[in-house]
Design an enzyme around this catalytic site. Structure first.
Site, mmCIF file in Angstrom:
data_model
loop_
_atom_site.group_PDB
_atom_site.id
_atom_site.type_symbol
_atom_site.label_atom_id
_atom_site.label_comp_id
_atom_site.label_asym_id
_atom_site.label_seq_id
_atom_site.Cartn_x
_atom_site.Cartn_y
_atom_site.Cartn_z
ATOM 1 N N HIS A 89 -7.324 -5.889 10.184
ATOM 2 C CA HIS A 89 -7.036 -5.421 8.821
ATOM 3 C C HIS A 89 -5.714 -5.988 8.308
ATOM 4 O O HIS A 89 -4.800 -6.263 9.075
ATOM 5 C CB HIS A 89 -7.116 -3.892 8.698
ATOM 6 C CG HIS A 89 -5.978 -3.128 9.284
ATOM 7 N ND1 HIS A 89 -6.123 -1.867 9.812
ATOM 8 C CD2 HIS A 89 -4.657 -3.405 9.420
ATOM 9 C CE1 HIS A 89 -4.949 -1.429 10.233
ATOM 10 N NE2 HIS A 89 -4.060 -2.339 10.010
ATOM 11 N N ASN B 203 -7.810 -4.671 14.552
ATOM 12 C CA ASN B 203 -9.168 -4.976 14.072
ATOM 13 C C ASN B 203 -9.164 -6.025 12.950
ATOM 14 O O ASN B 203 -10.174 -6.244 12.311
ATOM 15 C CB ASN B 203 -9.857 -3.695 13.586
ATOM 16 C CG ASN B 203 -9.135 -3.048 12.402
ATOM 17 O OD1 ASN B 203 -8.153 -3.588 11.906
ATOM 18 N ND2 ASN B 203 -9.618 -1.917 11.953
ATOM 19 N N ASP C 125 0.812 -1.211 0.000
ATOM 20 C CA ASP C 125 0.000 0.000 0.000
ATOM 21 C C ASP C 125 0.851 1.269 0.000
ATOM 22 O O ASP C 125 2.069 1.222 0.194
ATOM 23 C CB ASP C 125 -0.978 0.005 1.199
ATOM 24 C CG ASP C 125 -0.324 -0.468 2.495
ATOM 25 O OD1 ASP C 125 0.916 -0.405 2.594
ATOM 26 O OD2 ASP C 125 -1.054 -0.892 3.399
ATOM 27 N N GLU D 222 -9.786 -2.550 5.661
ATOM 28 C CA GLU D 222 -10.434 -2.477 6.972
ATOM 29 C C GLU D 222 -11.633 -3.430 7.022
ATOM 30 O O GLU D 222 -12.097 -3.920 5.988
ATOM 31 C CB GLU D 222 -10.905 -1.029 7.223
ATOM 32 C CG GLU D 222 -9.789 0.007 7.245
ATOM 33 C CD GLU D 222 -8.927 -0.031 8.504
ATOM 34 O OE1 GLU D 222 -9.006 -0.997 9.285
ATOM 35 O OE2 GLU D 222 -8.136 0.916 8.698
HETATM 36 P P1 PGA Z 1 2.252 -2.610 12.757
HETATM 37 O O1 PGA Z 1 0.962 -2.520 11.847
HETATM 38 O O2 PGA Z 1 3.209 -3.493 12.026
HETATM 39 O O3 PGA Z 1 2.749 -1.214 12.836
HETATM 40 O O4 PGA Z 1 1.816 -3.196 14.050
HETATM 41 C C1 PGA Z 1 0.436 -3.657 11.288
HETATM 42 C C2 PGA Z 1 -0.881 -3.302 10.655
HETATM 43 O O5 PGA Z 1 -1.622 -2.489 11.234
HETATM 44 O O6 PGA Z 1 -1.175 -3.848 9.588
#
Ligand code: PGA
Length: 237
Positions: free
Chosen positions: A138, A136, A67, A143
């Site tokens: 994602h 959550n 992304d 999301e």
């Molecule tokens: P993080 O994020 O590696 O910063 O914990 C992971 C995500 O939210 O996909």
């Protein structure tokens, strides 16, 4: 689905780096799917160390990131392009033309989404995809509620995601409102997937995944339908 429980962030990074190193050693022209965020930083550090020790070359590797923010300059300090260069690309022998991130500055974002999936296909598809997971559920910027059949698309960031990511910006108002993300279907096409989740705050998400219930309300649950997924998780923070 293969589950690997570990105790520390260093172990997560090492186990994940072993899987990526093996992939590159067995297929030097591998197509890798990469992720940003706090989770993969340790793994990238480990891969850089192995490269610097002469044990790993990226010279024939291609990468596709999950992304990118919409509207940020590529070289903006908070862009995922910058993150990837500061954590991995600047320190290994990957060729510039083999690095791919969605172009969040494209004048035709809809066309860029289609083109990005096309570039992945053209490269032969992703051999090994790295994922983090949100609290959550994602994956990428997909999301809860994202259709499982979504391909690369533009998403409006939720307030909670913008707030969480505000640490990378001077203030919340600078966090872009939209991002371009590989869709869940695009992610599921990878031949193999490794998901890393460190710390107590990710444990609920891991338990939910373990429960085996597949629902669009918990995007990562679609991984249960993929034939080759490894989940590396654990640690306290
Ligand atoms: P993080 O994020 O590696 O910063 O914990 C992971 C995500 O939210 O996909």
């Amino acid at each position: 689905m293969k589950w690997i429980a570990v105790n520390t962030y260093e172990e997560i990074s090492e186990v994940a780096a072993n899987i990526f190193s093996k992939q590159i050693q067995e297929k030097p022209n591998s197509v890798l799917g990469l992720a940003t965020g706090g989770s993969p930083v340790g793994m990238y550090k480990e891969l850089v160390a192995r490269h610097q020790a002469g044990r790993l070359s990226f010279k024939d590797v291609q990468t596709f990131n999950l992304d990118e923010y919409v509207g940020l300059e590529q070289a903006s300090p908070a862009s995922y392009w910058t993150f990837m260069h500061e954590n991995l690309f600047n320190f290994v022998d990957i060729l510039t033309e083999n690095i791919h991130l969605p172009n969040g500055k494209s004048e035709d974002l809809a066309a860029e989404c289609v083109a990005y999936d096309g570039r992945i296909e053209e490269a032969g598809g992703i051999d090994l995809q790295l994922l983090g997971i949100g609290v959550n559920g994602h994956i990428g910027f997909n999301e809860p509620g994202t259709p499982f059949d979504a391909t690369t698309n533009i998403v409006e960031l939720t307030e909670s995601t913008r707030t969480e990511n505000a640490v990378y910006f001077d203030n919340l108002s600078e966090v872009p409102t939209h991002a371009i993300t590989m869709g869940i279907q695009s992610i599921m096409k990878a031949k193999e997937i490794v998901l890393i989740a460190f710390g107590e705050k990710k444990l609920d998400a891991i338990e939910k995944l373990k429960s085996g219930h597949v629902t669009e309300d918990f995007p990562a649950s679609q991984l249960l339908n993929h034939p080759n997924v490894t989940i590396i998780y654990g640690g306290t923070n």
